[in-house]
Design a protein around this motif. Structure first.
Motif, PDB file in Angstrom:
ATOM      1  N   TYR A 249       0.855  -1.189   0.000  1.00 39.19           N
ATOM      2  CA  TYR A 249       0.000   0.000   0.000  1.00 39.19           C
ATOM      3  C   TYR A 249       0.891   1.240   0.000  1.00 39.19           C
ATOM      4  CZ  TYR A 249      -4.103  -2.879   0.778  1.00 39.19           C
ATOM      5  OH  TYR A 249      -5.102  -3.798   0.626  1.00 39.19           O
ATOM      6  N   LYS A 250       1.415   1.576  -1.167  1.00 36.59           N
ATOM      7  CA  LYS A 250       2.352   2.686  -1.268  1.00 36.59           C
ATOM      8  C   LYS A 250       1.670   4.010  -1.568  1.00 36.59           C
ATOM      9  CE  LYS A 250       6.146  -0.302  -2.706  1.00 36.59           C
ATOM     10  NZ  LYS A 250       7.227  -0.552  -3.682  1.00 36.59           N
ATOM     11  N   LEU A 251       0.361   3.982  -1.835  1.00 37.80           N
ATOM     12  CA  LEU A 251      -0.366   5.203  -2.171  1.00 37.80           C
ATOM     13  C   LEU A 251      -1.295   5.580  -1.027  1.00 37.80           C
ATOM     14  CD1 LEU A 251      -1.201   4.408  -5.892  1.00 37.80           C
ATOM     15  CD2 LEU A 251       0.512   6.015  -5.045  1.00 37.80           C
ATOM     16  N   ARG A 273     -18.356   1.448   5.338  1.00 33.25           N
ATOM     17  CA  ARG A 273     -18.431   0.149   4.665  1.00 33.25           C
ATOM     18  C   ARG A 273     -17.268  -0.074   3.710  1.00 33.25           C
ATOM     19  NH1 ARG A 273     -23.933   1.856   4.518  1.00 33.25           N
ATOM     20  NH2 ARG A 273     -23.815   2.445   2.317  1.00 33.25           N
ATOM     21  N   GLN A 274     -16.480   0.965   3.467  1.00 33.41           N
ATOM     22  CA  GLN A 274     -15.326   0.839   2.558  1.00 33.41           C
ATOM     23  C   GLN A 274     -14.067   0.538   3.374  1.00 33.41           C
ATOM     24  OE1 GLN A 274     -16.691   1.093  -0.526  1.00 33.41           O
ATOM     25  NE2 GLN A 274     -18.531   1.678   0.614  1.00 33.41           N
ATOM     26  N   SER A 275     -14.121  -0.510   4.191  1.00 31.38           N
ATOM     27  CA  SER A 275     -13.058  -0.767   5.160  1.00 31.38           C
ATOM     28  C   SER A 275     -11.772  -1.280   4.533  1.00 31.38           C
ATOM     29  CB  SER A 275     -13.544  -1.766   6.218  1.00 31.38           C
ATOM     30  OG  SER A 275     -13.895  -3.002   5.612  1.00 31.38           O
ATOM     31  N   ARG A 276     -11.792  -1.620   3.238  1.00 30.83           N
ATOM     32  CA  ARG A 276     -10.559  -2.047   2.569  1.00 30.83           C
ATOM     33  C   ARG A 276      -9.848  -0.857   1.918  1.00 30.83           C
ATOM     34  NH1 ARG A 276     -10.614  -6.949   5.014  1.00 30.83           N
ATOM     35  NH2 ARG A 276     -12.298  -8.295   4.277  1.00 30.83           N
ATOM     36  N   GLY A 286     -15.241  24.060   8.616  1.00 31.47           N
ATOM     37  CA  GLY A 286     -14.583  24.801   7.554  1.00 31.47           C
ATOM     38  C   GLY A 286     -15.308  24.603   6.245  1.00 31.47           C
ATOM     39  N   GLN A 287     -14.771  25.172   5.180  1.00 36.69           N
ATOM     40  CA  GLN A 287     -15.404  24.989   3.877  1.00 36.69           C
ATOM     41  C   GLN A 287     -15.406  23.514   3.498  1.00 36.69           C
ATOM     42  OE1 GLN A 287     -13.532  26.998   0.596  1.00 36.69           O
ATOM     43  NE2 GLN A 287     -15.189  26.561  -0.827  1.00 36.69           N
ATOM     44  N   ALA A 288     -14.268  22.846   3.686  1.00 33.47           N
ATOM     45  CA  ALA A 288     -14.248  21.391   3.579  1.00 33.47           C
ATOM     46  C   ALA A 288     -14.723  20.845   4.915  1.00 33.47           C
ATOM     47  CB  ALA A 288     -12.842  20.902   3.266  1.00 33.47           C
ATOM     48  N   ASN A 289     -15.860  20.165   4.893  1.00 28.99           N
ATOM     49  CA  ASN A 289     -16.397  19.671   6.169  1.00 28.99           C
ATOM     50  C   ASN A 289     -16.257  18.165   6.331  1.00 28.99           C
ATOM     51  OD1 ASN A 289     -18.304  19.030   4.242  1.00 28.99           O
ATOM     52  ND2 ASN A 289     -20.041  19.938   5.330  1.00 28.99           N
ATOM     53  N   LEU A 290     -15.514  17.524   5.412  1.00 31.78           N
ATOM     54  CA  LEU A 290     -15.289  16.082   5.537  1.00 31.78           C
ATOM     55  C   LEU A 290     -13.877  15.745   5.043  1.00 31.78           C
ATOM     56  CD1 LEU A 290     -17.049  13.693   6.520  1.00 31.78           C
ATOM     57  CD2 LEU A 290     -17.464  13.157   4.110  1.00 31.78           C
ATOM     58  N   TYR A 291     -13.133  15.033   5.884  1.00 32.79           N
ATOM     59  CA  TYR A 291     -11.780  14.585   5.566  1.00 32.79           C
ATOM     60  C   TYR A 291     -11.822  13.080   5.353  1.00 32.79           C
ATOM     61  CZ  TYR A 291      -6.994  13.040   6.881  1.00 32.79           C
ATOM     62  OH  TYR A 291      -5.763  12.439   6.944  1.00 32.79           O
ATOM     63  N   VAL A 292     -11.282  12.608   4.237  1.00 28.41           N
ATOM     64  CA  VAL A 292     -11.262  11.178   3.932  1.00 28.41           C
ATOM     65  C   VAL A 292      -9.842  10.788   3.548  1.00 28.41           C
ATOM     66  CG1 VAL A 292     -12.172   9.322   2.492  1.00 28.41           C
ATOM     67  CG2 VAL A 292     -13.648  11.240   3.109  1.00 28.41           C
ATOM     68  N   HIS A 293      -9.270   9.844   4.289  1.00 27.28           N
ATOM     69  CA  HIS A 293      -7.900   9.384   4.045  1.00 27.28           C
ATOM     70  C   HIS A 293      -7.943   7.917   3.651  1.00 27.28           C
ATOM     71  CE1 HIS A 293      -3.549   9.308   4.396  1.00 27.28           C
ATOM     72  NE2 HIS A 293      -3.628   8.258   5.194  1.00 27.28           N
ATOM     73  N   MET A 294      -7.258   7.564   2.556  1.00 25.91           N
ATOM     74  CA  MET A 294      -7.313   6.206   2.012  1.00 25.91           C
ATOM     75  C   MET A 294      -5.915   5.621   1.856  1.00 25.91           C
ATOM     76  SD  MET A 294     -10.109   6.994  -0.947  1.00 25.91           S
ATOM     77  CE  MET A 294      -9.556   8.701  -1.028  1.00 25.91           C
ATOM     78  N   TRP A 295      -5.807   4.315   2.100  1.00 21.25           N
ATOM     79  CA  TRP A 295      -4.613   3.559   1.759  1.00 21.25           C
ATOM     80  C   TRP A 295      -4.987   2.644   0.608  1.00 21.25           C
ATOM     81  CZ3 TRP A 295      -1.536   1.621   6.649  1.00 21.25           C
ATOM     82  CH2 TRP A 295      -1.110   2.738   7.385  1.00 21.25           C
ATOM     83  N   VAL A 296      -4.351   2.822  -0.531  1.00 22.03           N
ATOM     84  CA  VAL A 296      -4.739   2.061  -1.723  1.00 22.03           C
ATOM     85  C   VAL A 296      -3.492   1.552  -2.438  1.00 22.03           C
ATOM     86  CG1 VAL A 296      -6.885   3.343  -2.044  1.00 22.03           C
ATOM     87  CG2 VAL A 296      -4.800   4.162  -3.141  1.00 22.03           C
ATOM     88  N   GLN A 297      -3.691   0.558  -3.286  1.00 20.21           N
ATOM     89  CA  GLN A 297      -2.605   0.019  -4.098  1.00 20.21           C
ATOM     90  C   GLN A 297      -2.576   0.636  -5.482  1.00 20.21           C
ATOM     91  OE1 GLN A 297      -3.852  -4.102  -3.522  1.00 20.21           O
ATOM     92  NE2 GLN A 297      -2.030  -4.491  -2.286  1.00 20.21           N
TER      93      GLN A 297
END
Length: 350
Positions: A249-251, A273-276, A286-297
């Motif tokens: 998971y380098k990305l 539900r996107q636990s993978r 703030g203007q951005a009201n949702l932060y989403v961080h992902m580990w992907v291949q």
């Protein structure tokens, strides 16, 4: 040389150990042995090899659902963007990593150089820390504070894909039977002894009951009883952390999203539900009201999630997206340029 886990049958077995510890971070090897089909001494030896190399470790911290995380000394948490003067980033990272209330230091692409997770007793104290401590570090040009509101996905919720559904369920059932949830007991402040246990476990969440008893000067039975109560009440949480590069998971990708405030709970439920893919999701002020961080291949996974969000929740806008090049600190644990743990800085109050 880094241990590679994704290129051999032995590597697959080690991935299964990591996946099992995501589900039950303190599970005894004897219990995991039956589920994984590997004898307990082999499991212990392989874990010790990963842990000694700094490739994997168990983090311990106050539970996000516990009142005391949001009161003294954990009252107010924010993502703080940091812009560095050219040539100063390494020295800024070194200075930031030594500050106890800076839980995480993340190197990023895009409009900021670093993203910090900072937790303090109050918003006033957070403001003071940012102005008087973070902002005065040589090489810091600019800071932007983004207060956090609610965790929809916690970092410990992200899952590998190394176990079968039956194996996952067996481990979850085993853990539930050992630590039946008791949400009501989490609505209180921990005792001095409970805080002492958290402090001992902060640097190594898999310390044995005997090691904790020795460090606290209490009996093993007393430590066991109190620790089980802390886990059941949600006052304490454990999570597996590891060098994501060695498992492929380098990305590490982040989205800042503007969404209808009334839709946040529904979006959060979808992202849980996107636990993978989704490792963390938090609502912000703030203007951005949702932060989403992902580990992907592969970045195609990010593209797919963006498309699904926009299709399912009309009006949702992606305001910013970037990649994380590395973590220098994560939940208090110091991480080197190759992604390995090499130290620990106790947080405030521990």
């Amino acid at each position: 040389m880094a241990i590679q886990l994704h290129d051999s049958s032995k590597g697959l077995e080690q991935l299964q150990i990591l996946h099992a510890l995501q589900l039950a971070p303190r599970a005894p090897w004897a219990q995991l042995s039956g589920v994984l089909g590997v004898d307990s001494s082999t499991l212990s030896r392989r874990w010790r090899r990963l842990n000694d190399a700094g490739e994997a470790w168990i983090a311990c911290q106050p539970g996000y659902r516990a009142d005391w995380y949001y009161s003294q000394p954990y009252g107010s948490t924010a993502y703080v963007e940091v812009t560095c003067e050219a040539g100063y980033q390494d020295s800024v990272i070194s200075a930031l990593s030594r500050i106890p209330c800076v839980w995480t230091v993340e190197c990023t692409t895009g409009s900021r150089d670093l993203l910090l997770t900072v937790t303090t007793p109050s918003w006033a104290e957070l403001d003071r820390i940012v102005r008087e401590q973070l902002g005065r570090i040589d090489g810091v040009v600019k800071t932007v504070t983004n207060p956090l509101r609610r965790f929809y996905v916690q970092p410990g919720d992200w899952r590998l894909n190394a176990l079968t559904a039956d194996q996952e369920q067996a481990i979850l059932t085993m853990r539930t039977n050992q630590h039946a949830p008791d949400p009501g007991s989490g609505r209180r402040q921990p005792s001095p002894f409970e805080r002492q246990i958290v402090k001992v476990l902060a640097a190594d969440g898999r310390l044995s009951m005997a090691q904790i008893a020795d460090a606290t000067g209490r009996s093993i039975s007393g430590v066991s009883r109190v620790l089980h109560g802390l886990e059941a009440s949600g006052l304490l949480s454990f999570r597996l952390d590891f060098n994501q590069h060695v498992i492929g998971y380098k990305l590490l990708s982040t989205l800042w999203i503007e969404a209808d405030q009334n839709q946040l709970d529904k979006i959060g439920a979808f992202l849980r539900r996107q636990s993978r893919t989704v490792r963390e999701c938090v609502s912000m002020v703030g203007q951005a009201n949702l932060y989403v961080h992902m580990w992907v291949q592969d970045l195609s996974a990010v593209d797919l999630l963006e498309a699904q969000l926009i299709q399912r929740f009309p009006g949702t806008r992606i305001l910013d997206r970037w990649l994380s090049t590395r973590f220098a600190k994560r939940a208090g644990h110091l991480i080197d340029n190759d992604g390995r743990r090499h130290g620990f800085v106790p947080s405030l109050g521990l």
